[in-house]
Design a protein around this motif. Structure first.
Motif, mmCIF file in Angstrom:
data_model
loop_
_atom_site.group_PDB
_atom_site.id
_atom_site.type_symbol
_atom_site.label_atom_id
_atom_site.label_comp_id
_atom_site.label_asym_id
_atom_site.label_seq_id
_atom_site.Cartn_x
_atom_site.Cartn_y
_atom_site.Cartn_z
ATOM 1 N N LEU A 65 0.831 -1.200 0.000
ATOM 2 C CA LEU A 65 0.000 0.000 0.000
ATOM 3 C C LEU A 65 0.869 1.254 0.000
ATOM 4 C CD1 LEU A 65 -2.196 -2.082 0.758
ATOM 5 C CD2 LEU A 65 -3.108 -0.387 2.369
ATOM 6 N N THR A 66 0.432 2.259 -0.743
ATOM 7 C CA THR A 66 1.120 3.548 -0.752
ATOM 8 C C THR A 66 0.214 4.682 -0.279
ATOM 9 O OG1 THR A 66 0.571 3.796 -3.103
ATOM 10 C CG2 THR A 66 2.750 2.913 -2.564
ATOM 11 N N LYS A 67 -1.077 4.396 -0.125
ATOM 12 C CA LYS A 67 -2.009 5.402 0.398
ATOM 13 C C LYS A 67 -3.145 4.705 1.117
ATOM 14 C CE LYS A 67 -4.401 9.666 -0.875
ATOM 15 N NZ LYS A 67 -4.665 10.641 -1.966
ATOM 16 N N SER A 68 -3.529 5.255 2.261
ATOM 17 C CA SER A 68 -4.636 4.708 3.046
ATOM 18 C C SER A 68 -5.105 5.801 3.992
ATOM 19 C CB SER A 68 -4.164 3.468 3.828
ATOM 20 O OG SER A 68 -5.177 2.983 4.689
ATOM 21 N N GLU A 69 -6.177 6.493 3.625
ATOM 22 C CA GLU A 69 -6.613 7.622 4.453
ATOM 23 C C GLU A 69 -8.094 7.929 4.286
ATOM 24 O OE1 GLU A 69 -4.488 11.145 3.370
ATOM 25 O OE2 GLU A 69 -5.478 11.347 1.425
ATOM 26 N N TRP A 70 -8.653 8.494 5.364
ATOM 27 C CA TRP A 70 -10.026 8.974 5.374
ATOM 28 C C TRP A 70 -10.037 10.493 5.287
ATOM 29 C CZ3 TRP A 70 -14.445 6.039 5.446
ATOM 30 C CH2 TRP A 70 -14.316 4.684 5.781
ATOM 31 N N LYS A 71 -11.013 11.030 4.549
ATOM 32 C CA LYS A 71 -11.223 12.469 4.511
ATOM 33 C C LYS A 71 -12.717 12.758 4.564
ATOM 34 C CE LYS A 71 -7.084 14.193 2.166
ATOM 35 N NZ LYS A 71 -6.567 14.972 1.008
ATOM 36 N N LYS A 72 -13.058 13.858 5.227
ATOM 37 C CA LYS A 72 -14.452 14.304 5.265
ATOM 38 C C LYS A 72 -14.644 15.391 4.228
ATOM 39 C CE LYS A 72 -18.033 16.101 8.372
ATOM 40 N NZ LYS A 72 -19.056 15.181 7.827
ATOM 41 N N GLN A 73 -15.613 15.210 3.360
ATOM 42 C CA GLN A 73 -15.936 16.200 2.338
ATOM 43 C C GLN A 73 -17.431 16.489 2.416
ATOM 44 O OE1 GLN A 73 -14.518 14.972 -1.532
ATOM 45 N NE2 GLN A 73 -12.431 14.659 -0.824
ATOM 46 N N GLY A 74 -17.780 17.562 3.105
ATOM 47 C CA GLY A 74 -19.191 17.870 3.303
ATOM 48 C C GLY A 74 -19.865 16.782 4.116
ATOM 49 N N ASP A 75 -20.922 16.203 3.553
ATOM 50 C CA ASP A 75 -21.642 15.123 4.232
ATOM 51 C C ASP A 75 -21.081 13.746 3.904
ATOM 52 O OD1 ASP A 75 -23.494 16.893 5.409
ATOM 53 O OD2 ASP A 75 -24.671 16.952 3.557
ATOM 54 N N MET A 76 -19.950 13.714 3.206
ATOM 55 C CA MET A 76 -19.360 12.444 2.786
ATOM 56 C C MET A 76 -18.080 12.137 3.558
ATOM 57 S SD MET A 76 -21.415 11.350 0.407
ATOM 58 C CE MET A 76 -20.444 10.038 -0.349
ATOM 59 N N LEU A 77 -17.898 10.864 3.890
ATOM 60 C CA LEU A 77 -16.623 10.357 4.380
ATOM 61 C C LEU A 77 -16.050 9.491 3.267
ATOM 62 C CD1 LEU A 77 -17.438 9.245 8.042
ATOM 63 C CD2 LEU A 77 -16.212 11.295 7.306
ATOM 64 N N ILE A 78 -14.827 9.786 2.858
ATOM 65 C CA ILE A 78 -14.233 9.076 1.724
ATOM 66 C C ILE A 78 -12.923 8.428 2.144
ATOM 67 C CG2 ILE A 78 -13.325 9.292 -0.615
ATOM 68 C CD1 ILE A 78 -15.217 11.669 -0.997
ATOM 69 N N PHE A 79 -12.856 7.124 1.954
ATOM 70 C CA PHE A 79 -11.634 6.366 2.224
ATOM 71 C C PHE A 79 -10.942 6.102 0.897
ATOM 72 C CE2 PHE A 79 -9.560 2.094 2.771
ATOM 73 C CZ PHE A 79 -8.536 2.530 3.606
ATOM 74 N N THR A 80 -9.679 6.519 0.787
ATOM 75 C CA THR A 80 -8.899 6.316 -0.431
ATOM 76 C C THR A 80 -7.746 5.375 -0.129
ATOM 77 O OG1 THR A 80 -9.431 8.563 -1.178
ATOM 78 C CG2 THR A 80 -7.604 7.442 -2.278
ATOM 79 N N ILE A 81 -7.575 4.385 -0.991
ATOM 80 C CA ILE A 81 -6.527 3.388 -0.783
ATOM 81 C C ILE A 81 -5.873 3.059 -2.122
ATOM 82 C CG2 ILE A 81 -8.225 1.494 -0.919
ATOM 83 C CD1 ILE A 81 -6.464 -0.022 1.136
ATOM 84 N N THR A 82 -4.542 3.075 -2.133
ATOM 85 C CA THR A 82 -3.765 2.777 -3.338
ATOM 86 C C THR A 82 -2.785 1.657 -3.030
ATOM 87 O OG1 THR A 82 -3.897 5.083 -4.081
ATOM 88 C CG2 THR A 82 -2.198 3.709 -5.093
ATOM 89 N N ALA A 83 -2.665 0.708 -3.959
ATOM 90 C CA ALA A 83 -1.739 -0.415 -3.771
ATOM 91 C C ALA A 83 -1.306 -0.954 -5.119
ATOM 92 C CB ALA A 83 -2.401 -1.524 -2.957
ATOM 93 N N ASP A 84 -0.257 -1.770 -5.089
ATOM 94 C CA ASP A 84 0.199 -2.391 -6.331
ATOM 95 C C ASP A 84 -0.773 -3.464 -6.802
ATOM 96 O OD1 ASP A 84 0.774 -4.114 -4.215
ATOM 97 O OD2 ASP A 84 2.705 -4.763 -5.031
ATOM 98 N N ARG A 85 -1.507 -4.060 -5.860
ATOM 99 C CA ARG A 85 -2.508 -5.070 -6.189
ATOM 100 C C ARG A 85 -3.487 -5.161 -5.029
ATOM 101 N NH1 ARG A 85 -1.307 -10.257 -3.820
ATOM 102 N NH2 ARG A 85 -2.364 -11.328 -5.534
ATOM 103 N N PHE A 86 -4.667 -5.716 -5.301
ATOM 104 C CA PHE A 86 -5.670 -5.903 -4.265
ATOM 105 C C PHE A 86 -6.190 -7.330 -4.307
ATOM 106 C CE2 PHE A 86 -5.759 -1.326 -4.767
ATOM 107 C CZ PHE A 86 -5.924 -0.873 -3.463
ATOM 108 N N LEU A 87 -6.516 -7.854 -3.140
ATOM 109 C CA LEU A 87 -7.132 -9.164 -3.037
ATOM 110 C C LEU A 87 -8.643 -9.010 -3.182
ATOM 111 C CD1 LEU A 87 -5.163 -10.338 0.126
ATOM 112 C CD2 LEU A 87 -4.515 -10.625 -2.280
ATOM 113 N N ARG A 88 -9.293 -10.098 -3.533
ATOM 114 C CA ARG A 88 -10.741 -10.049 -3.683
ATOM 115 C C ARG A 88 -11.395 -9.691 -2.346
ATOM 116 N NH1 ARG A 88 -14.824 -14.795 -5.966
ATOM 117 N NH2 ARG A 88 -16.665 -13.451 -6.054
#
Length: 249
Positions: free
Chosen positions: A168-191
């Motif tokens: 993983l190179t990114k894993s974070e939560w941000k609040k944008q108005g009424d939304m909570l957004i989790f962003t995650i970046t990786a070289d690969r993801f498991l099912r």
């Protein structure tokens, strides 16, 4: 002579049984195979950048296919008039013969979107949660994942993965108005990995799981230790990175 092309596209996953061909439902892959084959007058089989589950959306997705026909840019506009309304092509690019939509990808980025206020226009595109969440603790736990390599605890049981190792190179939560957004970046993801991670991080935010317990879940390498996966409709594939050298033009 065969030419290989990448198509960049978006799709709404609500009506589909996922990306991959299925025996018991219509998939995005099946739809593209049928539409491209009809348009080009020959059998076309596309290969996708990943295998999104049923109900998962893609703001950015890539497929490749081979053809002996030189494709022009007006092909995109013509195909968009031919595709269902929940799929759109953005561009087509000629790539080197060994370029692969899935295996040439350097990284992928997903977002999980939670609506904290009931909104009928976001119903199909977010997970509605109205309770209190400790966003600070959720981000502390999310950052821990950046130092993790083995994601067995967040992998679908009996998923037949050759390895559960991801970077993983990114894993974070941000609040944008009424939304909570989790962003995650990786070289690969498991099912099912992202949805399992989000479900567990939400339990951290609810106070059901402490930071120490979160670490123990990771170290336990057992899917049954983590929380239930969140629903699919809040998950979006938002980015895929490739080396620029794979493109012919």
């Amino acid at each position: 002579m065969l030419h290989r092309y990448f198509i960049e596209l978006s799709f709404v996953g609500t009506k589909y049984s996922g990306w991959q061909l299925q025996h018991n439902g219509i998939s995005v892959q099946q739809t593209l195979n049928e539409k491209l084959s009809l348009k080009l007058g020959r059998k076309v089989e596309v290969t996708g950048a990943g295998r999104t589950d049923a109900g998962v959306h893609a703001e950015f997705f890539v497929v490749h296919f081979d053809t002996n026909v030189e494709i022009e840019q007006d092909f995109i506009a013509e195909m968009n008039n031919f595709l269902p309304n929940d799929i759109v092509f953005h561009c087509i690019r000629k790539v080197k013969p060994d370029a692969h939509a899935r295996f040439s990808a350097i990284s992928r980025t997903y977002q999980y979107r939670i609506s904290t206020k009931k909104n009928p226009f976001l119903y199909e595109f977010s997970h509605y949660y109205y309770g209190k969440l400790d966003l600070e603790k959720m981000n502390i736990a999310a950052k821990i994942l950046l130092s993790v390599s083995d994601f067995t605890s967040f992998s679908k049981l009996h998923g037949n993965n050759k390895t559960n190792i991801c970077k993983l190179t990114k894993s974070e939560w941000k609040k944008q108005g009424d939304m909570l957004i989790f962003t995650i970046t990786a070289d690969r993801f498991l099912r099912n990995m992202v949805r399992a991670i989000v479900g567990t991080l939400l339990d951290v935010g609810k106070g059901k799981i402490s930071i120490e317990q979160f670490k123990n879940i990771i170290d336990g390498k057992n899917r049954s230790l983590a929380s239930s996966s969140v629903i699919a409709k809040g998950l979006f594939l938002t980015g895929i990175e490739y080396d620029s050298e794979i493109y012919e033009e």
